[in-house]
Design an enzyme around this catalytic site. Structure first.
Site, PDB file in Angstrom:
ATOM      1  N   GLY A  30      27.168  46.020  33.983  1.00 23.57           N
ATOM      2  CA  GLY A  30      27.796  46.079  35.309  1.00 23.57           C
ATOM      3  C   GLY A  30      27.534  47.410  35.969  1.00 23.57           C
ATOM      4  N   GLY A  32      28.509  47.911  39.367  1.00 23.29           N
ATOM      5  CA  GLY A  32      29.244  47.831  40.637  1.00 23.29           C
ATOM      6  C   GLY A  32      29.911  49.166  40.903  1.00 23.29           C
ATOM      7  N   ALA A  36      28.773  52.226  38.567  1.00 23.32           N
ATOM      8  CA  ALA A  36      27.991  53.292  39.213  1.00 23.32           C
ATOM      9  C   ALA A  36      28.713  54.631  39.044  1.00 23.32           C
ATOM     10  CB  ALA A  36      27.792  52.972  40.695  1.00 23.32           C
ATOM     11  N   GLU A 149      41.096  52.099  28.304  1.00 28.92           N
ATOM     12  CA  GLU A 149      41.915  52.959  29.170  1.00 28.92           C
ATOM     13  C   GLU A 149      41.798  52.566  30.641  1.00 28.92           C
ATOM     14  OE1 GLU A 149      44.074  55.881  28.100  1.00 28.92           O
ATOM     15  OE2 GLU A 149      44.667  54.853  29.910  1.00 28.92           O
ATOM     16  N   VAL A 152      44.104  49.677  32.875  1.00 31.96           N
ATOM     17  CA  VAL A 152      45.435  49.790  33.492  1.00 31.96           C
ATOM     18  C   VAL A 152      45.566  51.106  34.254  1.00 31.96           C
ATOM     19  CG1 VAL A 152      47.928  49.781  33.091  1.00 31.96           C
ATOM     20  CG2 VAL A 152      46.435  48.448  31.592  1.00 31.96           C
ATOM     21  N   GLY A 154      43.955  52.624  36.727  1.00 34.74           N
ATOM     22  CA  GLY A 154      42.809  53.429  37.156  1.00 34.74           C
ATOM     23  C   GLY A 154      42.645  54.713  36.360  1.00 34.74           C
ATOM     24  N   GLY A 207      37.043  50.197  48.519  1.00 29.78           N
ATOM     25  CA  GLY A 207      36.597  49.917  47.144  1.00 29.78           C
ATOM     26  C   GLY A 207      37.737  49.788  46.146  1.00 29.78           C
ATOM     27  N   GLU A 210      39.515  44.042  43.854  1.00 32.02           N
ATOM     28  CA  GLU A 210      38.625  43.335  42.931  1.00 32.02           C
ATOM     29  C   GLU A 210      37.571  42.585  43.748  1.00 32.02           C
ATOM     30  OE1 GLU A 210      39.084  43.458  39.368  1.00 32.02           O
ATOM     31  OE2 GLU A 210      40.261  45.069  40.225  1.00 32.02           O
ATOM     32  N   LYS A 225      47.759  43.769  33.940  1.00 28.74           N
ATOM     33  CA  LYS A 225      47.983  45.137  33.434  1.00 28.74           C
ATOM     34  C   LYS A 225      49.353  45.235  32.767  1.00 28.74           C
ATOM     35  CE  LYS A 225      45.113  46.992  37.160  1.00 28.74           C
ATOM     36  NZ  LYS A 225      45.149  47.453  38.564  1.00 28.74           N
TER      37      LYS A 225
HETATM   38  N1  HSE Z   1      41.819  46.119  42.134  1.00 23.01           N
HETATM   39  C1  HSE Z   1      42.484  47.025  41.268  1.00 23.01           C
HETATM   40  C2  HSE Z   1      43.613  47.698  42.050  1.00 23.01           C
HETATM   41  C3  HSE Z   1      41.518  48.047  40.763  1.00 23.01           C
HETATM   42  O1  HSE Z   1      43.627  47.593  43.275  1.00 23.01           O
HETATM   43  O2  HSE Z   1      44.474  48.310  41.436  1.00 23.01           O
HETATM   44  C4  HSE Z   1      42.032  48.873  39.628  1.00 23.01           C
HETATM   45  O3  HSE Z   1      42.360  48.074  38.535  1.00 23.01           O
END
Ligand code: HSE
Length: 455
Positions: A30, A32, A36, A149, A152, A154, A207, A210, A225
């Site tokens: 991946g 994405g 990246a 890690e 959950v 970020g 960004g 999902e 999560k």
């Molecule tokens: N789409 C998720 C969010 C990304 O907005 O929290 C991080 O898991």
């Protein structure tokens, strides 16, 4: 394999900087937003990581769904292919980073990696929430760890907090704002008066969302999560059907106004706790949070996780919960741990089951205060009829507002009620009866209210 859940990195950080490095080849699935970021940031901080871990972590091969697509980072073309089996077949690759998302190909890849004795790093919360039990059993059997890690919150290292920092605590409760997209949407609706659709569009552009934003706005991304946090805390995998999940897509701007009048704001809150019998409750819903509580001021894409441990008391972990750099920071943390473990010794599979808990509380038995907004006929006796239906189920009203400024000319008005502690099952029963009253118009708007400690 040892079951000691302690980080090998914490010991390595105390070592003199004279250690020689060993190259650890990784396969990246991946490329994405997060993939990246991992590629870019691993390179940017290479020297520091070598010094700190004794390992030179190199991406050897990358797999993507569509080779022709333009990317945020430049990767030599001979490193890129579209067959995930290429990562398994490359004997030099010791760690596979799964960032493709979804629960089908990702599942096949993770299983194949474990069977090939390759360490797995994943940010895939849906995969772990749905199939964590079998994946960690396979990891244990194969003697290779799974690190997660990035799955959950970020960039917040909350998994390490539960696995290591608070390992001596019984976890009494966790309250989390753990979806950056939803928190961004709710913040923009509440503070800038944006429509739901505009706020979602902004979150996607930044960004945070999902690939399929339905996962975010339905509440399921946060629920996945929450399942992971609950499972780590209570030592068994929480079945998805035992989780009460609601999204943010039906919240009306009017609810923000009423919530504010009552001293609250609305957050997509995940609540995890065990009762005195050891029954574990996991839920994710739009919830009224007191404006005076620190969670109310968590804005934008930020996440916060408030953990209450029996020894430590309340600890709050706050940071960016979505986005390329914060999430790649967590993936890199896992890669460093994985690399240090490969160089210096083994650790546990990533999840340690224990027998202290083992049952989920039935969703309808979960108890909380509630907020209820009804559109009703502007005529005498309406409140009494609504209160009767609530009273039949022993649900008390703690306060009520009937805002005169919102009365319209069509003979209907809003009725906003704050309800005392009630079981979800009783509230649902009362709502069915209230919906059926001829004085009630349209669909009631209702949310849980959390009276958090310290607010
Ligand atoms: N789409 C998720 C969010 C990304 O907005 O929290 C991080 O898991």
């Amino acid at each position: 394999m040892t079951s000691a859940p302690f980080s090998i990195l914490s010991f390595l950080l105390l070592m003199p900087a004279t250690i020689t490095s060993r190259t650890i080849h990784i396969g990246l699935a991946g490329l994405g937003n997060v993939g990246a970021g991992v590629y870019k940031n691993l390179d940017a901080n290479r020297d520091l990581i070598v010094q700190r871990t004794g390992a030179d972590i190199r991406v050897k091969r990358v797999i993507v769904r569509d080779i022709s697509r333009a990317r945020d980072v430049e990767v030599p073309p001979d490193m890129v292919s579209s067959r995930w089996q290429d990562l398994i077949d490359d004997a030099e690759i010791e760690v596979i980073v799964e960032l493709i998302g979804g629960t089908t190909t990702a599942y096949d890849l993770v299983c194949a990696a474990l069977r090939a004795k390759k360490t797995v790093v994943t940010g895939n919360k849906a995969l772990l929430a749905e199939r964590g039990q079998e994946l960690f059993a396979l990891a244990e059997k194969c003697g290779v760890p799974i690190y997660f890690e990035a799955a959950v919150a970020g960039g917040i290292p909350i998994i390490q907090v539960l696995q290591e920092g608070l390992v001596g605590n019984r976890i009494l409760s966790i309250h989390g704002i753990i979806n950056g997209t939803c928190n961004y949407i709710l913040t923009r609706m509440s503070q800038a008066g944006l429509s739901y659709a505009d706020a979602l569009r902004e979150a996607q552009e930044k960004g945070y969302a999902e690939a399929d934003p339905t996962l975010d706005v339905s509440g399921w991304d946060a629920a996945h999560k929450a399942i992971i946090l609950a499972s780590l805390s209570y030592g068994f995998w929480i079945p998805q059907e035992c989780v009460h999940v609601e999204g943010v897509d039906k919240i009306d701007i009017a609810d923000f106004k009423f919530a504010k009048r009552l001293g609250y704001t609305i957050k997509l809150l995940s609540v995890i706790r065990a009762d005195e019998k050891g029954l574990v409750e996991v839920r994710t819903q739009p919830t009224l949070v007191p404006l005076s509580h620190v969670l109310a001021s968590v804005s934008g894409s930020f996440n916060a996780v408030l953990v209450n441990g029996d020894i430590v008391g309340e600890s709050l972990f706050y940071g960016r919960g979505a986005g390329q750099d914060p999430t790649s920071s967590s993936v890199i943390s896992d890669l460093c741990e994985a690399a240090a473990t490969l160089v210096y010794g083994a650790r546990h599979s990533g999840f340690v089951p224990h027998g202290l808990y083992g049952k989920s509380k039935p969703v309808d038995d979960t108890v909380s205060h509630y907020y209820l907004r009804l559109t009703v006929a502007d005529e005498p006796g309406v409140l009494a009829r609504v209160a009767t239906e609530l009273g039949r189920r022993s649900i008390g009203i703690s306060s009520m507002i009937q805002p005169e400024d919102l009365e319209d000319t069509s003979g209907q008005t809003s009725l906003v009620l704050m309800l005392h502690d009630a079981k979800l099952g009783d509230v649902k029963g009362a709502l069915d009866a209230i919906r059926a009253l001829d004085c009630v118009r349209g669909e009631p708007s209702w949310m849980r209210v959390e009276t958090l400690q310290g607010s």
